[in-house]
Design an enzyme around this catalytic site. Structure first.
Site, short mmCIF file in Angstrom:
data_model
loop_
_atom_site.label_atom_id
_atom_site.label_comp_id
_atom_site.label_asym_id
_atom_site.label_seq_id
_atom_site.Cartn_x
_atom_site.Cartn_y
_atom_site.Cartn_z
N GLU A 12 -16.95 -14.76 5.13
CA GLU A 12 -16.37 -15.42 3.96
C GLU A 12 -17.17 -16.66 3.57
O GLU A 12 -17.77 -17.33 4.42
CB GLU A 12 -14.92 -15.82 4.26
CG GLU A 12 -14.05 -14.60 4.51
CD GLU A 12 -12.57 -14.92 4.71
OE1 GLU A 12 -11.74 -14.21 4.14
OE2 GLU A 12 -12.24 -15.87 5.44
N CYS B 278 -18.91 -23.77 0.92
CA CYS B 278 -18.81 -23.72 2.37
C CYS B 278 -19.37 -22.37 2.82
O CYS B 278 -18.85 -21.32 2.44
CB CYS B 278 -17.34 -23.89 2.76
SG CYS B 278 -17.06 -23.80 4.52
N CYS C 217 -17.60 -15.90 16.04
CA CYS C 217 -18.14 -17.09 16.69
C CYS C 217 -18.05 -16.89 18.20
O CYS C 217 -17.12 -16.27 18.68
CB CYS C 217 -17.30 -18.31 16.28
SG CYS C 217 -18.01 -19.88 16.82
N CYS D 287 -12.75 -22.14 19.98
CA CYS D 287 -11.92 -23.33 19.84
C CYS D 287 -10.49 -22.87 19.57
O CYS D 287 -10.26 -22.01 18.71
CB CYS D 287 -12.44 -24.21 18.72
SG CYS D 287 -14.16 -24.69 18.98
N CYS E 125 -8.83 -22.83 15.96
CA CYS E 125 -9.62 -22.28 14.84
C CYS E 125 -9.42 -20.78 14.72
O CYS E 125 -9.52 -20.05 15.71
CB CYS E 125 -11.09 -22.61 15.10
SG CYS E 125 -12.20 -21.82 13.93
N CYS F 42 -10.30 -25.33 5.97
CA CYS F 42 -11.07 -25.46 7.23
C CYS F 42 -10.37 -24.71 8.35
O CYS F 42 -9.19 -24.93 8.60
CB CYS F 42 -11.13 -26.90 7.70
SG CYS F 42 -11.95 -27.99 6.59
#
Ligand code: SAH
Ligand code: SF4
Length: 405
Positions: free
Chosen positions: A115, A128, A135, A139, A142, A366
């Site tokens: 995205e 962004c 990933c 975290c 997230c 975010c």
């Protein structure tokens, strides 16, 4: 496909059939483009000039057809079209938030998806950009961190996110005046410093003076604190740095960001102090997601000030109200506490604005990005390769016209 919240039709780019016998030149850097042009038999004397021209059309004017390259002779245009394509990845879904934020779900040639998000503000427009599908770093707060790493994006796929946004915003006509994408943040899916070479190559293409021409001062790369690559980022790419801090004690940071067990808090802060070019005019941004009862106490705010002062960091703190996503156990701190935290940091002489959440209604804020791509097992990949081989065995063999892939 989803209908967007404000009722606008989502934009879907036409499906372009994979032209596997042609080289997609979108996302090549100058040297690669030059080599490709030389290889298809353009007269040697012309190669440099043609490369400059094609580069201009590709990255400054954003054309997607060789026919539009009007200062190039017809026979050369025909040669280019015979061997090359200018193919954007497909936008499978574009969602528009009520606040003007646009989120693009992009499908790459191998079917994987990532995205990108466009966030318009009064005086700027920020794109962004994602660096990976998924990933490696999980975290806890997230959404992307709930995915496994599927793969790194190529430089071409990173540049393509900018191309697609500019297409959608209609800003190629007037490439440098009145830009809508004025800034880029490498803050989408993935850890950009774990895909260093591709990110560097992509940003160099985007910053090129004869192409998109986005200044390095308008580009910010965010890292969770991959210490060994931070200095390289400043030296070799030279963009602004943002660091996901999110806690001021090692035990808390290790709990919410497992990478802290490898590169601890003070090690990250030391790397920030050594970041090339970090001075007051180009301060490092510390991102700090406000998690209720986890990292948001008055003592945390004071400790944050102490640490930034200890390392004499030219820093600014970005307080990000936690953006929730399905399945998370975390909650956003109370508004009053976020304001208090901000005031305490300001009182310590450090700017600590609260970032207004943008695009939450379309899960574009975010930490909310995620795609359905999954890492395939080796067995599944082998099955797919076998099926592909069986399919090609019954059709004409493919020709590679340039040797570049
Ligand atoms: N991987 C890089 C780039 C992602 S940037 C990094 O971690 O820095 C996205 C920013 O949003 C990071 O600061 C990230 O820590 C933060 N973030 C992640 N999840 C969040 C959430 N749910 N709410 C608010 N911020 C979040
Ligand atoms: Fe990865 Fe950044 Fe999310 Fe951590 S915050 S999981 S590093 S994308």
């Amino acid at each position: 496909m989803q209908i967007t919240p404000n009722g606008q039709e989502p934009i879907v780019s036409p499906r372009i059939p994979a032209a596997d016998d042609k080289l997609n030149i979108l996302g090549l850097d100058r040297d690669e483009l030059k080599a490709a042009i030389a290889e298809i038999g353009v007269a040697e004397k012309q190669v440099r000039m043609r490369t400059t021209q094609v580069w201009h059309w590709l990255y400054h004017r954003g054309v997607s057809s060789f026919d539009d390259m009007t200062n190039i002779s017809k026979d050369v245009r025909a040669k280019l079209a015979e061997h090359f394509t200018i193919t954007r990845p497909e936008i499978v879904e574009a969602q528009y938030s009520n606040d003007g934020t646009r989120k693009y779900l992009i499908r790459f040639a191998d079917g994987n998806e990532a995205e990108a998000v466009y966030i318009p503000e009064e005086d700027r427009g920020t794109l962004c950009v994602s660096s990976q599908v998924g990933c490696t770093l999980n975290c806890k707060f997230c959404h992307t961190g709930t995915m496994r790493l599927v793969r790194n994006l190529t430089a071409a796929e990173i540049v393509a996110q900018m191309m697609i946004a500019r297409d959608d915003l209609g800003e190629w006509e007037n490439p440098t005046e009145g830009r809508r994408v004025t800034n880029i943040v490498m803050m989408g899916m993935g850890e950009p410093l774990y895909n260093f070479d591709n990110v560097k190559k992509a940003l160099e293409i985007i910053m090129d003076e004869e192409g998109i021409q986005l200044s390095r001062r308008r580009i910010t790369l965010s890292t969770s604190g991959v210490v060994p690559h931070m200095e390289r980022c400043g030296k070799e790419i030279g963009v602004n740095l943002a660091v996901s801090l999110h806690a001021v004690r090692d035990d808390v940071r290790s709990e919410i960001m497992p990478i802290n067990k490898k590169y601890g808090l003070e090690e990250v802060l030391k790397a920030c102090a050594n970041y090339p070019g970090a001075h007051n005019a180009r301060r490092i941004t510390f991102e700090y997601a406000m998690l209720k009862g986890v990292n948001d106490s008055d003592a945390d705010a004071r400790e944050l000030v102490r640490l930034i002062r200890k390392y004499k960091l030219p820093a600014k703190v970005n307080l990000i109200p936690f953006n929730p996503w399905p399945g998370t156990d975390y909650e956003c701190s109370d508004w009053g506490q976020i304001q208090r935290f901000s005031d305490l940091v300001y009182e310590g002489g450090i700017s600590a604005p609260i970032r207004t959440p943008r695009g939450r209604d379309i899960m574009a804020a975010c930490g909310q990005l995620k795609s359905a791509s999954e890492k395939k097992s080796k067995a599944a990949l082998a099955r797919e390769a076998e099926a592909a081989a069986a399919a090609t065995a019954t059709t004409e063999p493919h020709h590679t016209s340039t040797g570049l892939t």
